[in-house]
Design an enzyme around this catalytic site. Sequence first.
Site, short mmCIF file in Angstrom:
data_model
loop_
_atom_site.label_atom_id
_atom_site.label_comp_id
_atom_site.label_asym_id
_atom_site.label_seq_id
_atom_site.Cartn_x
_atom_site.Cartn_y
_atom_site.Cartn_z
N ASP A 34 0.85 -1.19 0.00
CA ASP A 34 0.00 0.00 0.00
C ASP A 34 0.89 1.25 0.00
OD1 ASP A 34 -3.24 0.37 1.08
OD2 ASP A 34 -1.93 2.13 0.99
N ALA A 84 -6.50 1.45 -5.23
CA ALA A 84 -7.12 2.35 -6.22
C ALA A 84 -7.35 3.71 -5.59
CB ALA A 84 -8.46 1.78 -6.68
N THR A 131 -15.80 -2.39 -9.47
CA THR A 131 -17.02 -1.74 -8.98
C THR A 131 -18.18 -1.89 -9.97
OG1 THR A 131 -17.96 0.45 -8.58
CG2 THR A 131 -16.03 0.40 -9.95
N ASP A 132 -19.40 -1.78 -9.46
CA ASP A 132 -20.58 -1.79 -10.34
C ASP A 132 -20.69 -0.49 -11.13
OD1 ASP A 132 -21.31 -0.08 -8.26
OD2 ASP A 132 -23.27 -0.99 -7.93
N GLU A 133 -19.90 0.54 -10.74
CA GLU A 133 -20.03 1.84 -11.42
C GLU A 133 -19.58 1.78 -12.87
OE1 GLU A 133 -19.07 5.25 -9.00
OE2 GLU A 133 -19.31 4.10 -7.16
N TYR A 156 -13.67 8.33 -12.24
CA TYR A 156 -13.40 7.12 -11.42
C TYR A 156 -13.89 5.87 -12.14
CZ TYR A 156 -14.36 3.49 -7.93
OH TYR A 156 -14.45 2.29 -7.26
N LYS A 160 -11.78 2.64 -13.67
CA LYS A 160 -11.98 1.25 -13.24
C LYS A 160 -12.40 0.38 -14.43
CE LYS A 160 -11.79 -0.33 -9.61
NZ LYS A 160 -10.66 -0.91 -8.81
N ASN A 186 -20.13 -0.31 -0.62
CA ASN A 186 -19.88 -0.97 0.66
C ASN A 186 -20.08 0.02 1.81
OD1 ASN A 186 -17.29 -3.46 0.27
ND2 ASN A 186 -18.79 -2.84 -1.23
N ASN A 255 -30.64 8.15 -1.29
CA ASN A 255 -29.73 8.76 -0.32
C ASN A 255 -30.49 9.43 0.83
OD1 ASN A 255 -27.55 7.96 -1.85
ND2 ASN A 255 -27.41 9.90 -2.98
P1 NAD Z 1 -9.91 3.11 -0.28
O1 NAD Z 1 -9.74 4.41 -0.97
O2 NAD Z 1 -10.44 3.08 1.10
O3 NAD Z 1 -8.50 2.35 -0.24
C1 NAD Z 1 -7.62 2.33 -1.32
C2 NAD Z 1 -6.25 1.89 -0.82
O4 NAD Z 1 -5.35 1.86 -1.95
C3 NAD Z 1 -5.64 2.85 0.21
O5 NAD Z 1 -5.11 2.13 1.29
C4 NAD Z 1 -4.55 3.58 -0.58
O6 NAD Z 1 -3.46 3.98 0.23
C5 NAD Z 1 -4.13 2.51 -1.58
N1 NAD Z 1 -3.55 3.11 -2.78
C6 NAD Z 1 -4.03 4.15 -3.52
N2 NAD Z 1 -3.18 4.44 -4.54
C7 NAD Z 1 -2.16 3.55 -4.45
C8 NAD Z 1 -0.99 3.33 -5.23
N3 NAD Z 1 -0.70 4.11 -6.29
N4 NAD Z 1 -0.16 2.32 -4.88
C9 NAD Z 1 -0.43 1.53 -3.80
N5 NAD Z 1 -1.52 1.72 -3.02
C10 NAD Z 1 -2.38 2.70 -3.34
O7 NAD Z 1 -10.78 2.22 -1.28
P2 NAD Z 1 -11.86 1.08 -0.95
O8 NAD Z 1 -13.18 1.70 -0.80
O9 NAD Z 1 -11.31 0.20 0.10
O10 NAD Z 1 -11.84 0.31 -2.35
C11 NAD Z 1 -10.95 -0.77 -2.58
C12 NAD Z 1 -11.20 -1.32 -3.96
O11 NAD Z 1 -12.54 -1.78 -4.08
C13 NAD Z 1 -11.00 -0.29 -5.08
O12 NAD Z 1 -10.38 -0.93 -6.16
C14 NAD Z 1 -12.41 0.14 -5.43
O13 NAD Z 1 -12.50 0.54 -6.77
C15 NAD Z 1 -13.18 -1.14 -5.17
N6 NAD Z 1 -14.61 -0.97 -4.79
C16 NAD Z 1 -14.96 -0.13 -3.79
C17 NAD Z 1 -16.30 -0.04 -3.42
C18 NAD Z 1 -16.75 0.84 -2.26
O14 NAD Z 1 -17.95 0.96 -2.01
N7 NAD Z 1 -15.85 1.45 -1.51
C19 NAD Z 1 -17.27 -0.78 -4.09
C20 NAD Z 1 -16.86 -1.63 -5.12
C21 NAD Z 1 -15.53 -1.72 -5.45
P1 TYD Z 2 -20.31 8.00 -2.23
O1 TYD Z 2 -20.29 7.49 -0.82
O2 TYD Z 2 -19.34 9.04 -2.64
O3 TYD Z 2 -20.22 6.72 -3.16
P2 TYD Z 2 -20.43 6.60 -4.79
O4 TYD Z 2 -20.37 7.94 -5.38
O5 TYD Z 2 -19.27 5.75 -5.17
O6 TYD Z 2 -21.76 5.92 -4.95
O7 TYD Z 2 -21.77 8.55 -2.52
C1 TYD Z 2 -22.91 7.76 -2.32
C2 TYD Z 2 -24.11 8.59 -2.76
O8 TYD Z 2 -24.27 9.68 -1.87
C3 TYD Z 2 -23.96 9.20 -4.13
O9 TYD Z 2 -25.22 9.20 -4.77
C4 TYD Z 2 -23.50 10.62 -3.86
C5 TYD Z 2 -24.19 10.94 -2.54
N1 TYD Z 2 -23.47 11.85 -1.62
C6 TYD Z 2 -24.16 12.91 -1.02
O10 TYD Z 2 -25.36 13.10 -1.24
N2 TYD Z 2 -23.48 13.71 -0.15
C7 TYD Z 2 -22.14 13.53 0.11
O11 TYD Z 2 -21.55 14.34 0.89
C8 TYD Z 2 -21.46 12.44 -0.51
C9 TYD Z 2 -20.00 12.19 -0.24
C10 TYD Z 2 -22.16 11.62 -1.36
#
Ligand code: NAD
Ligand code: TYD
Length: 350
Positions: A34, A84, A131-133, A156, A160, A186, A255
């Site tokens: 990381d 990421a 991601t589903d995005e 983003y 992805k 998540n 939301n």
């Molecule tokens: P996060 O931002 O919490 O964590 C990302 C981690 O990657 C951090 O620890 C950061 O330090 C590390 N990182 C970033 N750039 C780096 C680099 N250049 N080299 C090495 N490490 C680096 O993200 P998350 O929410 O835990 O997401 C993790 C993965 O799951 C991502 O690939 C994201 O696209 C995917 N994902 C996230 C969600 C969600 O709801 N958060 C949903 C579906 C998929």
């Molecule tokens: P977010 O947690 O950023 O996840 P993603 O954009 O990957 O879905 O946002 C979740 C939803 O909440 C999205 O529709 C954007 C909205 N949102 C707000 O309304 N206010 C906020 O301050 C943030 C960060 C997100």
Amino acid sequence: MKKILITGGAGFIGSHVVRRFVKNYPDYHIVNLDKLTYAGNLANLKDVEQYPNYQFVKGDIVDADFIDNLFTQENFQDVIHLAAESHVDRSISHPIDFVMTNVVGTVNLLNAARKLWKQNYSNHRFYHVSTDEVYGTLGEDGLFTEETPYDPHSPYSASKASSDHFVRAYQDTYGMNAVISNCSNNYGSHHFPEKLIPLAINNIKNNKPVPVYGKGENIRDWLWVEDHARAIDVIFHNAASGTTYNVGGHNEWTNIDLIRTLCKIMDRKLSREQGTCEKLITFVTDRAGHDLRYAIDSTKLQRELDWTPSLQFEEGLEKTVDWYLSNEEWLNDVTSGNYQTYYEGQYDNR
Ligand code: NAD
Ligand code: TYD
């Protein structure tokens, strides 16, 4: 001992995956790579850092030479790739960071794995967590399936989607044993408070406005992060090479309904009169290109690998609130310094 590289293990989902693998598989040696960006926090892994089968390496996946050397030295058996840039709003203000880490970083890992494993791809797995995005946005009906065409809208999701295409290209071109999962939003512990749920919890706790974009009508499908980590475990161990699985909670919320539910929980937990926290809800300018609705069909994963979400959303939200309220030190650490500067840039003129 099987040596597995997990990238991004200090982040939100990555830390849950690392914890699960280190604790459940003592015969695996887990290397967490990381960069420790603003989103990476080693405090997320305090409970496993003393385990003999856990090792942390600080490094940047964008640095191809470093990645090549690490693969040669450590001779990884498999890779689970989560590192990421993950926040849509940051991708709107700094798209190039997303191209570098999410696209170039992924290709660097694929190249290093290809070099190391080319004699026998079938014994080595490259698991890409996505991601589903990437599927874009839904209207009022329908669900994303594994066959839904890619149609990303934010920098983003475009980055992805691009990384998913590279992983499939390495599978098809070189015969690499790759799998991809595309998961919905998540939630849970250790989530950086720039994302909706932890940001709202933190603001409510501090009696600050809770920013809701537009009219709050956008819909997300929320999944408990530990259910995602379990899905990653199941897919890593059982998926056929070249397979994609959608992972989701069958749990759609607008939301505004989500935030209202959270406010009711917070009123109770903070012993405030019911209705107090809702007064903090503040509608702000909508996100540019804001996808209306995400919803995942995870039937394939349920049917083929017997995975189902374990937790009802209200129960999960309550657990999440409890975690944030009892981990003030964690919250204070991540909300100081850099985070504050970012927060001010995002919301002060909204
Ligand atoms: P996060 O931002 O919490 O964590 C990302 C981690 O990657 C951090 O620890 C950061 O330090 C590390 N990182 C970033 N750039 C780096 C680099 N250049 N080299 C090495 N490490 C680096 O993200 P998350 O929410 O835990 O997401 C993790 C993965 O799951 C991502 O690939 C994201 O696209 C995917 N994902 C996230 C969600 C969600 O709801 N958060 C949903 C579906 C998929
Ligand atoms: P977010 O947690 O950023 O996840 P993603 O954009 O990957 O879905 O946002 C979740 C939803 O909440 C999205 O529709 C954007 C909205 N949102 C707000 O309304 N206010 C906020 O301050 C943030 C960060 C997100």
